[in-house]
Scaffold this active site. Structure first.
Site, PDB file in Angstrom:
ATOM      1  NE  ARG A  33      35.010  12.572 -33.376  1.00 24.15           N
ATOM      2  CZ  ARG A  33      35.072  13.116 -31.964  1.00 24.15           C
ATOM      3  NH1 ARG A  33      35.264  13.945 -31.019  1.00 24.15           N
ATOM      4  NH2 ARG A  33      33.765  12.088 -31.498  1.00 24.15           N
ATOM      5  NE  ARG A  37      28.734   9.869 -33.168  1.00 24.34           N
ATOM      6  CZ  ARG A  37      28.681  10.336 -32.275  1.00 24.34           C
ATOM      7  NH1 ARG A  37      28.164   9.803 -30.962  1.00 24.34           N
ATOM      8  NH2 ARG A  37      29.219  11.240 -31.902  1.00 24.34           N
ATOM      9  NE  ARG A  46      29.269   3.340 -32.882  1.00 28.40           N
ATOM     10  CZ  ARG A  46      28.408   2.928 -32.499  1.00 28.40           C
ATOM     11  NH1 ARG A  46      28.226   2.107 -32.448  1.00 28.40           N
ATOM     12  NH2 ARG A  46      28.986   3.215 -30.855  1.00 28.40           N
ATOM     13  CG  ASP A  83      38.417   8.142 -28.810  1.00 29.74           C
ATOM     14  OD1 ASP A  83      37.801   9.562 -29.360  1.00 29.74           O
ATOM     15  OD2 ASP A  83      38.918   9.110 -27.954  1.00 29.74           O
ATOM     16  CE1 TYR A 157      36.540  12.477 -21.715  1.00 32.58           C
ATOM     17  CE2 TYR A 157      38.891  13.774 -22.191  1.00 32.58           C
ATOM     18  CZ  TYR A 157      37.197  13.826 -23.083  1.00 32.58           C
ATOM     19  OH  TYR A 157      36.454  14.571 -23.894  1.00 32.58           O
TER      20      TYR A 157
HETATM   21  O1  CP3 Z   1      38.283  13.224 -36.844  1.00 34.95           O
HETATM   22  C1  CP3 Z   1      38.210  11.988 -36.955  1.00 34.95           C
HETATM   23  O2  CP3 Z   1      37.071  11.961 -37.908  1.00 34.95           O
HETATM   24  C2  CP3 Z   1      38.563  10.480 -36.573  1.00 34.95           C
HETATM   25  C3  CP3 Z   1      38.813   9.961 -35.135  1.00 34.95           C
HETATM   26  C4  CP3 Z   1      38.563  10.962 -33.773  1.00 34.95           C
HETATM   27  C5  CP3 Z   1      37.697   9.881 -33.660  1.00 34.95           C
HETATM   28  N1  CP3 Z   1      37.567  11.278 -32.222  1.00 34.95           N
HETATM   29  C6  CP3 Z   1      36.680   9.122 -33.550  1.00 34.95           C
HETATM   30  C7  CP3 Z   1      35.147   9.165 -32.510  1.00 34.95           C
HETATM   31  C8  CP3 Z   1      39.469  11.945 -33.655  1.00 34.95           C
HETATM   32  C9  CP3 Z   1      40.393  12.315 -33.922  1.00 34.95           C
HETATM   33  C10 CP3 Z   1      38.753  12.418 -31.977  1.00 34.95           C
HETATM   34  C11 CP3 Z   1      39.676  13.074 -31.270  1.00 34.95           C
HETATM   35  C12 CP3 Z   1      38.560  13.137 -29.471  1.00 34.95           C
HETATM   36  N2  CP3 Z   1      37.753  11.974 -29.085  1.00 34.95           N
HETATM   37  C13 CP3 Z   1      39.188  14.472 -28.799  1.00 34.95           C
HETATM   38  C14 CP3 Z   1      39.357  15.194 -28.943  1.00 34.95           C
HETATM   39  C15 CP3 Z   1      38.571  15.987 -30.696  1.00 34.95           C
HETATM   40  C16 CP3 Z   1      37.641  16.343 -29.822  1.00 34.95           C
HETATM   41  O3  CP3 Z   1      36.171  16.312 -30.750  1.00 34.95           O
HETATM   42  O4  CP3 Z   1      37.493  17.554 -28.406  1.00 34.95           O
HETATM   43  C17 CP3 Z   1      38.342  13.309 -27.502  1.00 34.95           C
HETATM   44  C18 CP3 Z   1      37.890  14.584 -26.205  1.00 34.95           C
HETATM   45  C19 CP3 Z   1      37.983  12.292 -27.852  1.00 34.95           C
HETATM   46  C20 CP3 Z   1      36.998  11.105 -26.557  1.00 34.95           C
HETATM   47  C21 CP3 Z   1      35.755  10.839 -26.845  1.00 34.95           C
HETATM   48  N3  CP3 Z   1      35.684   9.903 -28.090  1.00 34.95           N
HETATM   49  C22 CP3 Z   1      34.681  11.522 -26.662  1.00 34.95           C
HETATM   50  C23 CP3 Z   1      34.640  12.611 -25.747  1.00 34.95           C
HETATM   51  C24 CP3 Z   1      33.282  10.625 -27.260  1.00 34.95           C
HETATM   52  C25 CP3 Z   1      32.275  10.365 -26.966  1.00 34.95           C
HETATM   53  C26 CP3 Z   1      31.028  11.525 -27.686  1.00 34.95           C
HETATM   54  C27 CP3 Z   1      31.027  11.718 -29.469  1.00 34.95           C
HETATM   55  O5  CP3 Z   1      31.730  11.972 -30.266  1.00 34.95           O
HETATM   56  O6  CP3 Z   1      30.696  10.288 -29.488  1.00 34.95           O
HETATM   57  C28 CP3 Z   1      34.324   9.768 -27.925  1.00 34.95           C
HETATM   58  C29 CP3 Z   1      34.062   8.568 -29.062  1.00 34.95           C
HETATM   59  C30 CP3 Z   1      33.938   8.597 -30.944  1.00 34.95           C
HETATM   60  N4  CP3 Z   1      35.356   8.983 -31.245  1.00 34.95           N
HETATM   61  C31 CP3 Z   1      33.289   8.382 -31.881  1.00 34.95           C
HETATM   62  C32 CP3 Z   1      34.141   8.658 -33.252  1.00 34.95           C
HETATM   63  C33 CP3 Z   1      33.288   8.711 -34.522  1.00 34.95           C
HETATM   64  C34 CP3 Z   1      31.996   8.137 -31.928  1.00 34.95           C
HETATM   65  C35 CP3 Z   1      31.898   6.883 -31.508  1.00 34.95           C
HETATM   66  C36 CP3 Z   1      30.686   6.004 -31.547  1.00 34.95           C
HETATM   67  O7  CP3 Z   1      30.016   6.090 -31.396  1.00 34.95           O
HETATM   68  O8  CP3 Z   1      30.733   5.328 -33.087  1.00 34.95           O
END
Ligand code: CP3
Length: 350
Positions: A33, A37, A46, A83, A157
């Site tokens: 990640r 943010r 964003r 994502d 999910y």
């Molecule tokens: O690693 C990276 O920087 C690349 C991008 C990436 C994102 N999500 C961007 C993201 C990757 C590899 C993921 C994987 C992901 N997404 C997982 C598996 C890894 C983990 O962290 O467990 C899961 C379970 C998700 C599903 C997901 N996406 C959730 C539950 C959420 C909301 C919670 C949160 O962390 O905000 C997201 C949103 C998300 N995915 C954001 C980002 C940068 C935040 C979005 C924002 O508000 O800008």
């Protein structure tokens, strides 16, 4: 571009070398990640583009976000900005991200049949466009990582329609109706193979399978819903795109780690922060590259706590191929200065 980046006489790529079984000192580093943010430049882009999904579907912006942490920190790996939930979206569920709450998928598969969905595979096209743009712009020496969620984690999910406590609804469904649940797992696995193969064709150098919720399963269920589908994906992807390393990240797998590594045949394994690195080093094959496993909260804390945690991990993995990473994603309130401290600690010019 892909041919150029893989050229044998191209620039040294430490992360790619370690994924192929070489030991490097200092170890290459990237952070799960890392595009997100905690970076002011991410928050600015964003805010400008609207929501998270708008960013994912704007391939210029998504390529920019992928490159932001490389420019700022010089990590050895860039991970595609997207994502794991774009796969359910392409399978035909509606996807929204609700501010402050997280993702919502509908209809939920706890009460709607998989067959009621109409796949929309073109929803993945923007991701491939992002990959092509990043591959063309990534500095030499860096490794470009694609990714997907593993079938079990993605299914949690799709079934519940959102993140869920202990993934209980999905675990219940898997016990109650393994045939219907198996069809969901198979549909995700099939698309995941095509999706990762297409990411590779578009220019990623390696891929990671995120299994964030594999820790919630009882052993026989772990075998059936985590190991078996992951092994099938690895097998099929390797046949389609030989020579592209595959990292498995079975978060929470604990005592099932060695079985996961042996039976899935992943090229490298990601460890979460609850795994004792010395124990992992003892139970995993000595040549298997490991990735991890700094506690994201030690990084938030910084200072001495971070120094000690980094030293423990480096010492435990000094004799094997090791990629330094977190044990899970970087958290939004992580100070930039602590990421800089981490890089100095790992790269040895503290
Ligand atoms: O690693 C990276 O920087 C690349 C991008 C990436 C994102 N999500 C961007 C993201 C990757 C590899 C993921 C994987 C992901 N997404 C997982 C598996 C890894 C983990 O962290 O467990 C899961 C379970 C998700 C599903 C997901 N996406 C959730 C539950 C959420 C909301 C919670 C949160 O962390 O905000 C997201 C949103 C998300 N995915 C954001 C980002 C940068 C935040 C979005 C924002 O508000 O800008």
């Amino acid at each position: 571009m892909q041919a150029l980046r893989s050229a044998a006489n191209g620039p040294d790529r430490p992360l790619f070398a370690v994924l192929n079984g070489e030991r490097r000192d200092p170890p290459p580093i990237w952070l799960m990640r890392q595009a997100g943010r905690y970076l002011p430049e991410y928050r600015a882009l964003r805010a400008d583009k609207g929501g998270f999904l708008d960013l994912v579907h704007d391939s210029d912006a998504a390529a920019e976000v992928t490159l932001q942490p490389i420019r700022r920190f010089g990590f050895d790996g860039a991970i595609l900005f997207s994502d794991i939930l774009v796969v359910p979206h392409a399978l035909g569920q509606d996807l929204r991200f609700v501010a402050g709450e997280g993702p919502r998928l509908s209809p939920t598969l706890v009460d709607h049949a998989l067959s009621s969905l109409t796949p929309a595979l073109d929803r993945l096209d923007d991701v491939y466009a992002t990959v092509r743009k990043v591959a063309a712009a990534l500095p030499p020496g860096k490794t470009f990582l694609g990714f997907a969620g593993s079938p079990w984690t993605v299914a949690t999910y799709m079934v519940a329609g959102q993140g869920s406590r202990e993934q209980a609804e999905t675990r219940r469904m898997a016990y109650r109706d393994p045939v219907a649940f198996g069809a969901i797992i198979d549909a995700i696995a099939d698309l995941t193979v095509d999706y990762l193969a297409a990411q590779i064709s578009a220019g990623v150098d390696a891929v990671q399978l995120f299994d964030s919720w594999s820790g919630s399963l009882a052993p026989a269920e772990f075998e059936r819903w985590v190991i078996a589908p992951t092994a099938r994906i690895v097998d099929r992807l390797r046949a389609l795109r030989p020579g592209v390393p595959i990292i498995g990240f079975p978060k929470g797998a604990g005592g099932k780690l060695a079985a996961y590594a042996r039976e899935t045949q992943v090229d490298a394994i990601g460890l979460d922060e609850t795994v004792d690195p010395l124990w992992a080093d003892g139970v995993l094959p000595p040549s298997l590259p490991v990735q991890g496993n700094l506690d994201p909260l030690a990084l938030v804390t910084g200072g001495r706590a971070l120094e000690d945690a980094v030293a423990r991990i480096r010492t435990a993995f000094q004799d094997r191929p090791h990629i330094f990473n977190l044990g899970h994603g970087i958290v939004p309130d992580c100070p930039i200065a602590h990421v800089e401290q981490l890089l100095r600690l790992v790269r040895g010019h503290a």
